[in-house]
Design a protein around this motif. Structure first.
Motif, short mmCIF file in Angstrom:
data_model
loop_
_atom_site.label_atom_id
_atom_site.label_comp_id
_atom_site.label_asym_id
_atom_site.label_seq_id
_atom_site.Cartn_x
_atom_site.Cartn_y
_atom_site.Cartn_z
N LEU A 18 16.29 9.31 2.85
CA LEU A 18 16.30 8.70 4.18
C LEU A 18 17.58 9.13 4.90
N ARG A 19 17.47 9.38 6.21
CA ARG A 19 18.64 9.84 6.97
C ARG A 19 18.71 9.11 8.31
N LEU A 20 19.94 8.82 8.72
CA LEU A 20 20.19 8.29 10.05
C LEU A 20 21.56 8.80 10.48
N GLY A 21 21.55 9.74 11.42
CA GLY A 21 22.81 10.38 11.81
C GLY A 21 23.40 11.09 10.62
N ARG A 22 24.65 10.77 10.30
CA ARG A 22 25.30 11.39 9.15
C ARG A 22 25.10 10.60 7.87
N LYS A 23 24.43 9.46 7.97
CA LYS A 23 24.17 8.63 6.79
C LYS A 23 22.93 9.16 6.05
N ILE A 24 23.01 9.17 4.73
CA ILE A 24 21.88 9.66 3.95
C ILE A 24 21.85 8.92 2.60
N ASP A 41 0.82 -1.21 0.00
CA ASP A 41 0.00 0.00 0.00
C ASP A 41 0.86 1.26 0.00
N GLY A 42 1.98 1.19 -0.74
CA GLY A 42 2.83 2.37 -0.90
C GLY A 42 3.74 2.67 0.27
N GLY A 43 3.87 1.73 1.19
CA GLY A 43 4.71 2.00 2.35
C GLY A 43 5.53 0.80 2.79
N VAL A 44 6.50 1.05 3.66
CA VAL A 44 7.35 0.01 4.23
C VAL A 44 7.47 0.27 5.73
N GLY A 45 7.46 -0.79 6.52
CA GLY A 45 7.64 -0.63 7.97
C GLY A 45 8.95 0.09 8.28
N ALA A 46 8.94 0.95 9.27
CA ALA A 46 10.11 1.76 9.60
C ALA A 46 11.36 0.91 9.85
N VAL A 47 11.19 -0.16 10.61
CA VAL A 47 12.33 -1.02 10.94
C VAL A 47 12.89 -1.67 9.68
N LYS A 48 12.01 -2.20 8.85
CA LYS A 48 12.42 -2.85 7.61
C LYS A 48 13.11 -1.86 6.69
N LEU A 49 12.59 -0.62 6.63
CA LEU A 49 13.15 0.39 5.74
C LEU A 49 14.57 0.77 6.16
N VAL A 50 14.81 0.85 7.46
CA VAL A 50 16.15 1.17 7.96
C VAL A 50 17.15 0.09 7.53
N VAL A 51 16.70 -1.18 7.55
CA VAL A 51 17.57 -2.28 7.14
C VAL A 51 17.80 -2.24 5.63
N LEU A 52 16.72 -2.03 4.86
CA LEU A 52 16.84 -1.97 3.40
C LEU A 52 17.73 -0.82 2.95
#
Length: 410
Positions: free
Chosen positions: A397-403, A343-354
């Motif tokens: 998508l961003r996590l700390g200095r990673k983008i 439905d156009g989305g991904v779970g937050a946890v899964k998206l961080v891994v992907l």
């Protein structure tokens, strides 16, 4: 010394509540209560000793744990006696070590001692403290006096200390000069007639030696109070210069704030307890909320103590602005198959891994719960780890200095 009037001291039970908060051990609480009661009856403040060896140029937050306790005693009306270990630094404290600590030369010690007191003044009211260098008495020690001091402890008793017994079992050398250290620290207590001595948990043996030497000298034995060892920014090792996991009192405000924001979540309760004056109930309430906001409050508390509330508020604004900085022109791309979307989305946890920000779901969940992950032009954050993130081609998508930029593929 002029004594305080009896009305200057809070009730004994109120004093104990402040003194024992965050304390690992007090030998003994019964004796401490009696000393406080006598102090209140006579109007004479307790003499509370804390010794620190000038082994480096930076006093860090780990040093401030017992220093903050010393300040609390001051605020209760007692006398802080600060021992700068200009003599003991030449020996090197073996406490908590599995090898020999190298002593410093006189030039290093004197240079470090000058800056130490300036930094300590950020925690303790040095103008109201009694500041002594133990070189005052040890520099006058002759061979006869040193023999007399050495004769007050057996080798068997010295080997009872945990760090020495471990070194004996492992075959690691113990040098004779190291055996001097606890006796020298204990003699400091005799010289200044300490009622209470503060130290880290690894210092208990040394503090107890002070009690023994005071009894021999005909003095009332001091109360030995140990404080927990503060873990450093890595969340594992004791905070220290050698480990490189410390926050110095002389560091820039932005560095103090930023380093605090990078500590592991599980470290927050320990730091709130040992580095702030917040009550346990208040800490519980803070930690029940969002980890990221709790960490900002912790960083603000630390900066406020050393630099004031206005500086802390500015540091927080600066940190938030830095977190919202403009994305770079060149951003690495990560391909996410369309089949991963529901439905156009991904779970937050899964998206961080992907996105390659985490190697496992558990690590990804932790990052999401910390508030470290955000997405899109508004830098939105998932409401919780179960949230679904709407994903479109080109989403940043961003996590700390990673983008990374998402490319949705077939």
């Amino acid at each position: 010394m002029k004594g305080f009037s009896m009305s200057a001291f809070p009730p004994v039970e109120d004093q104990l509540a402040v003194i024992l908060r965050g304390t690992a051990q007090a030998e003994t609480v019964v004796e401490l209560r009696k000393k406080l009661e006598k102090s209140q009856q006579t109007g004479k403040p307790l003499r509370v000793k804390y010794g620190i060896d000038p082994t480096g140029f930076d006093v860090h937050l780990g040093h401030t744990v017992p220093l903050r306790k010393l300040r609390q005693f001051q605020e209760l009306g007692h006398t802080a006696v600060l021992i700068i270990g200009t003599a003991t630094a030449a020996v090197g404290d073996p406490s908590g070590r599995d090898d020999s600590r190298k002593g410093l030369d006189t030039e290093q010690i004197n240079a470090n001692a000058k800056t130490y007191l300036t930094q300590i003044a950020k925690v303790v009211d040095v103008s109201r403290a009694e500041v002594r260098q133990n070189g005052e008495w040890f520099d006058e020690f002759g061979f006869t006096k040193m023999l007399r001091l050495l004769g007050q402890m057996t080798v068997q008793r010295m080997l009872e200390r945990d760090d020495f017994s471990k070194r004996v079992k492992s075959g690691t050398p113990i040098y004779l000069h190291e055996c001097l250290y606890p006796l020298m620290q204990g003699h400091d207590s005799v010289e200044i007639h300490a009622d209470v001595e503060l130290g880290g948990t690894e210092q208990l043996f040394n503090l107890m030696v002070g009690r023994d030497l005071q009894r021999t000298a005909g003095q009332a034995p001091q109360i030995c109070m140990t404080m927990p060892i503060l873990r450093g920014t890595d969340g594992e090792k004791k905070m220290g210069k050698t480990a490189g996991n410390y926050i110095g009192l002389n560091e820039a405000v932005k560095d103090q704030f930023g380093k605090t924001m990078r500590i592991p979540d599980e470290l927050m309760r320990e730091w709130f307890t040992l580095l702030t004056d917040r009550k346990t109930e208040e800490i519980d309430q803070i930690l029940a909320g969002h980890p990221g906001e709790a960490k900002k409050l912790l960083a603000s508390d630390i900066v406020t103590f050393y630099h004031g509330a206005d500086v802390a508020a500015a540091a927080r604004v600066s940190f938030d602005d830095q977190s919202r900085k403009i994305d770079p022109d060149q951003i690495d791309e990560v391909k996410i198959p369309a089949a991963e979307l529901a439905d156009g989305g991904v779970g937050a946890v899964k998206l961080v891994v992907l996105a390659g920000f985490a190697k496992s779901n558990s690590e990804a969940r932790k990052k999401v719960e910390e508030g470290a992950f955000n997405y899109g032009p508004d830098r939105a954050k998932p409401v919780d780890w179960k949230a679904i993130v709407p994903v479109t081609d080109g989403l940043v998508l961003r996590l700390g200095r990673k983008i990374v930029r998402v490319r949705v593929g077939s």
